[in-house]
Write a protein that holds these residues in place. Structure first.
Motif, PDB file in Angstrom:
ATOM      1  N   GLU A 383      71.479  25.184  46.186  1.00  0.00           N
ATOM      2  CA  GLU A 383      72.125  24.678  47.403  1.00  0.00           C
ATOM      3  C   GLU A 383      73.018  23.484  47.094  1.00  0.00           C
ATOM      4  O   GLU A 383      74.108  23.348  47.664  1.00  0.00           O
ATOM      5  CB  GLU A 383      71.067  24.310  48.436  1.00  0.00           C
ATOM      6  N   ARG A 384      72.556  22.609  46.199  1.00  0.00           N
ATOM      7  CA  ARG A 384      73.389  21.463  45.841  1.00  0.00           C
ATOM      8  C   ARG A 384      74.644  21.909  45.096  1.00  0.00           C
ATOM      9  O   ARG A 384      75.727  21.353  45.307  1.00  0.00           O
ATOM     10  CB  ARG A 384      72.565  20.466  45.006  1.00  0.00           C
ATOM     11  N   LEU A 385      74.518  22.899  44.233  1.00  0.00           N
ATOM     12  CA  LEU A 385      75.695  23.424  43.536  1.00  0.00           C
ATOM     13  C   LEU A 385      76.678  24.063  44.514  1.00  0.00           C
ATOM     14  O   LEU A 385      77.898  23.953  44.361  1.00  0.00           O
ATOM     15  CB  LEU A 385      75.273  24.456  42.488  1.00  0.00           C
ATOM     16  N   ALA A 386      76.120  24.753  45.518  1.00  0.00           N
ATOM     17  CA  ALA A 386      76.970  25.421  46.508  1.00  0.00           C
ATOM     18  C   ALA A 386      77.583  24.436  47.492  1.00  0.00           C
ATOM     19  O   ALA A 386      78.558  24.758  48.179  1.00  0.00           O
ATOM     20  CB  ALA A 386      76.160  26.474  47.264  1.00  0.00           C
ATOM     21  N   GLY A 387      76.994  23.242  47.591  1.00  0.00           N
ATOM     22  CA  GLY A 387      77.560  22.202  48.431  1.00  0.00           C
ATOM     23  C   GLY A 387      77.072  22.181  49.857  1.00  0.00           C
ATOM     24  O   GLY A 387      77.577  21.400  50.679  1.00  0.00           O
ATOM     25  N   ALA A 388      76.065  23.019  50.189  1.00  0.00           N
ATOM     26  CA  ALA A 388      75.558  23.043  51.562  1.00  0.00           C
ATOM     27  C   ALA A 388      74.182  23.691  51.581  1.00  0.00           C
ATOM     28  O   ALA A 388      73.903  24.585  50.776  1.00  0.00           O
ATOM     29  CB  ALA A 388      76.509  23.810  52.476  1.00  0.00           C
ATOM     30  N   PRO A 389      73.324  23.270  52.518  1.00  0.00           N
ATOM     31  CA  PRO A 389      72.017  23.942  52.653  1.00  0.00           C
ATOM     32  C   PRO A 389      72.186  25.354  53.188  1.00  0.00           C
ATOM     33  O   PRO A 389      73.190  25.669  53.846  1.00  0.00           O
ATOM     34  CB  PRO A 389      71.270  23.052  53.660  1.00  0.00           C
ATOM     35  N   CYS A 390      71.227  26.211  52.909  1.00  0.00           N
ATOM     36  CA  CYS A 390      71.282  27.607  53.346  1.00  0.00           C
ATOM     37  C   CYS A 390      70.231  27.861  54.422  1.00  0.00           C
ATOM     38  O   CYS A 390      69.183  27.213  54.455  1.00  0.00           O
ATOM     39  CB  CYS A 390      71.057  28.551  52.160  1.00  0.00           C
ATOM     40  N   MET A 391      70.490  28.835  55.270  1.00  0.00           N
ATOM     41  CA  MET A 391      69.588  29.137  56.377  1.00  0.00           C
ATOM     42  C   MET A 391      68.404  30.007  55.956  1.00  0.00           C
ATOM     43  O   MET A 391      67.462  30.177  56.715  1.00  0.00           O
ATOM     44  CB  MET A 391      70.355  29.823  57.505  1.00  0.00           C
ATOM     45  N   GLY A 392      68.471  30.571  54.778  1.00  0.00           N
ATOM     46  CA  GLY A 392      67.371  31.422  54.329  1.00  0.00           C
ATOM     47  C   GLY A 392      67.657  31.979  52.958  1.00  0.00           C
ATOM     48  O   GLY A 392      68.697  31.699  52.346  1.00  0.00           O
ATOM     49  N   ASP A 393      66.726  32.794  52.454  1.00  0.00           N
ATOM     50  CA  ASP A 393      66.858  33.295  51.089  1.00  0.00           C
ATOM     51  C   ASP A 393      67.981  34.304  50.920  1.00  0.00           C
ATOM     52  O   ASP A 393      68.572  34.393  49.847  1.00  0.00           O
ATOM     53  CB  ASP A 393      65.524  33.910  50.638  1.00  0.00           C
ATOM     54  N   TYR A 394      68.291  35.080  51.956  1.00  0.00           N
ATOM     55  CA  TYR A 394      69.409  36.018  51.834  1.00  0.00           C
ATOM     56  C   TYR A 394      70.722  35.260  51.678  1.00  0.00           C
ATOM     57  O   TYR A 394      71.538  35.585  50.812  1.00  0.00           O
ATOM     58  CB  TYR A 394      69.474  36.949  53.048  1.00  0.00           C
ATOM     59  N   GLU A 395      70.922  34.245  52.508  1.00  0.00           N
ATOM     60  CA  GLU A 395      72.147  33.446  52.402  1.00  0.00           C
ATOM     61  C   GLU A 395      72.199  32.726  51.060  1.00  0.00           C
ATOM     62  O   GLU A 395      73.261  32.613  50.443  1.00  0.00           O
ATOM     63  CB  GLU A 395      72.218  32.431  53.543  1.00  0.00           C
TER      64      GLU A 395
END
Length: 505
Positions: A383-395
């Protein structure tokens, strides 16, 4: 093993019907027999059974199972929900077969009002409401029924997939409206949703039932998702020539450790050696010298100029693989040295732990990563690499796939089913490992294993898939002897020889 999406699952059924050939109702009967056998293996004939069947083919499966259980002497009550007066063809056929059999204790078809039966702790509920074709969250009466089932003390068996759970993306699903099964009997192969951690509370124990769907379709149909199994990996294993010497077995470099974090360097280096590399050099701060010499006497020491941290990139000419990041620290001079190291290294690279943390705080540097680099983040690192938190494991998995494509990198998203995302957009799930491996240092061991395999000459995808599998297998063998609670990262290294030996048997 390939993991098909919901459209491909329907196509697989249709292809089997057309090419076996077998009628759809006969195929449903085949599936029902497999489900019935799995239930009778576990629950005695004295167990009262309540069957909830939906209007589609999942309901048809449930009705056929109810008939077969009743024929075996079980006391079965069946509730068929036909709210819109429209059953699938095969569901309608099995409805009539059930009525004609006159074996079930009670059959109720619901079109308007529903008075739910009492669900006691000695009962078994068979959930056949909705299967893999569901594409929106449950609502209304079906949502109420799911909640009623979930609050009951009865054991619950779901046919193919717990009702309310969608086959792939459940990011926007209403989770209180998903059946919580004690046992899920899925048909032919696992669905993508079954491999994601946030869906595990709904699956209970998961069993895959072979109902002999077309192997021809499975073989010829491409899938973006798959699970690696031992037989897939055995052909990849490289042998050792009897006249081999250490120079022919690969030369690996590990850049790891800072003052107070020498253990990470020890674990990564030991794992790299145990993975078959002929020679392993570890670059670490001066203060780690004594610890490293004592803990890993087989490794070559290369000391940084700084006492406590990695401060300058080193020459990688002559090395076949680089593993960087475990215990490295995140000081600014270390961060600058780390990105400079990645830019100048021409051999395959594994970046983990603090290397990923540095990249996440200097995200512009990610554009400088060499193609083919292997990144091994856990969920929060991703999530930190992607730059944003995710809503779940699929995302989260979707973000990892996007990042692998964007960077042309190999990204291992670590977890129970660790997932390798390739630059081509494919995802390969691992099938080994256990919760005992949720312990500090386990990721450092994986970094060392993959680095060692790269040094031996394995391609990045091969090193990742084989590395994930061996890492998990060593953990499984360790847990079998030691138990999950007491398992530590060093145990994974100790059991690596056993894992290699099993793979080579």
């Amino acid at each position: 093993m390939k993991i098909f999406n919901s459209t491909q699952i329907r196509e697989l059924d249709a292809y089997t019907i057309e090419h076996e050939p077998v009628s759809s109702i006969e195929l449903m009967e085949r599936a029902a027999k497999a489900i019935t056998y799995a239930i009778t293996e576990r629950w005695a004939v004295q167990t009262p059974i309540i069957v909830f069947a939906g209007p589609g083919n999942n309901g048809g499966d449930a009705l056929a199972v109810a008939r077969m259980l009743a024929e075996k002497g079980y006391q079965v009550e069946v509730y068929l929900f036909n709210i819109h007066d429209k059953l699938s063809d095969d569901c309608a056929i099995n409805r009539q077969r059930l009525i004609d059999s006159k074996r079930v204790k009670n059959f109720t078809e619901i079109s308007v009002n529903f008075d739910p039966p009492q669900l006691d702790n000695d009962m078994l509920v068979i959930d056949g409401l909705f299967g893999s074709g569901l594409n929106k969250p449950l609502a209304g009466g079906f949502a109420s029924l799911v909640k009623y089932i979930n609050q009951s003390p009865s054991n619950v068996v779901s046919i193919d997939i717990p009702s309310g759970l969608m086959t792939e993306d459940n990011t926007q699903n209403v989770r209180v409206n998903i059946v919580k099964a004690d046992l899920t009997l899925t048909l032919q192969q696992k669905k993508l949703a079954m491999l994601l951690a946030d869906n595990q509370p709904y699956l209970g124990e998961l069993r895959v039932l072979d109902i002999r769907l077309s192997q021809e379709y499975i073989a010829q149909t491409k899938a973006h998702f798959s699970i690696i199994e031992e037989n897939d990996l055995r052909p990849l294993l490289r042998g050792r020539d009897d006249f081999a010497h250490k120079g022919a077995m690969g030369n690996a470099l590990i850049i790891a450790g800072s003052y107070g974090m020498s253990g990470a360097a020890v674990l990564a280096t030991q794992a790299c050696l145990r993975s078959g590399a002929g020679k392993v050099t570890v670059h670490t701060p001066k203060r780690n010298y004594d610890i490293m010499q004592i803990a890993v006497p087989e490794a070559v020491m290369q000391m940084d100029h700084e006492e406590t941290c990695f401060s300058k990139p080193v020459d990688t000419e002559g090395f076949d693989a680089l593993g960087i990041g475990p215990g490295l620290g995140q000081q600014e001079n270390t961060a600058i040295a780390m990105i400079a190291q990645l830019r100048r290294t021409i051999c395959p690279i594994v970046a983990d732990a603090d290397a990923l943390n540095i990249l996440s705080t200097h995200r512009a540097w990610m554009q400088q990563l060499p193609k083919g680099i292997i990144l091994t983040p856990h969920t929060k690192e991703l999530e930190r690499l992607a730059g944003a938190p995710c809503m779940g494991d699929y995302e989260r998995l979707d973000k990892a796939r996007e990042l692998a494509d964007h960077l042309q990198a190999y990204i291992i998203l670590k977890g129970h089913y660790s997932a390798l995302c390739t630059p081509e957009g494919n995802v390969i799930f691992n099938s080994t490992g256990n919760s005992g491996m949720a312990t500090a240092g386990s990721g450092d061991v994986l970094t060392g294993i993959i680095t060692g395999l790269l040094a031996r000459g394995y391609h990045q995808e091969e090193a990742c898939t084989l590395g994930m599998y061996l890492h998990g297998l060593a953990g499984d063998l360790a847990a079998k002897d030691l138990g999950k609670e007491s398992l530590i990262a060093g145990d994974i290294i100790k059991y690596l020889p056993s894992a290699f030996r099993r793979m080579n048997d």
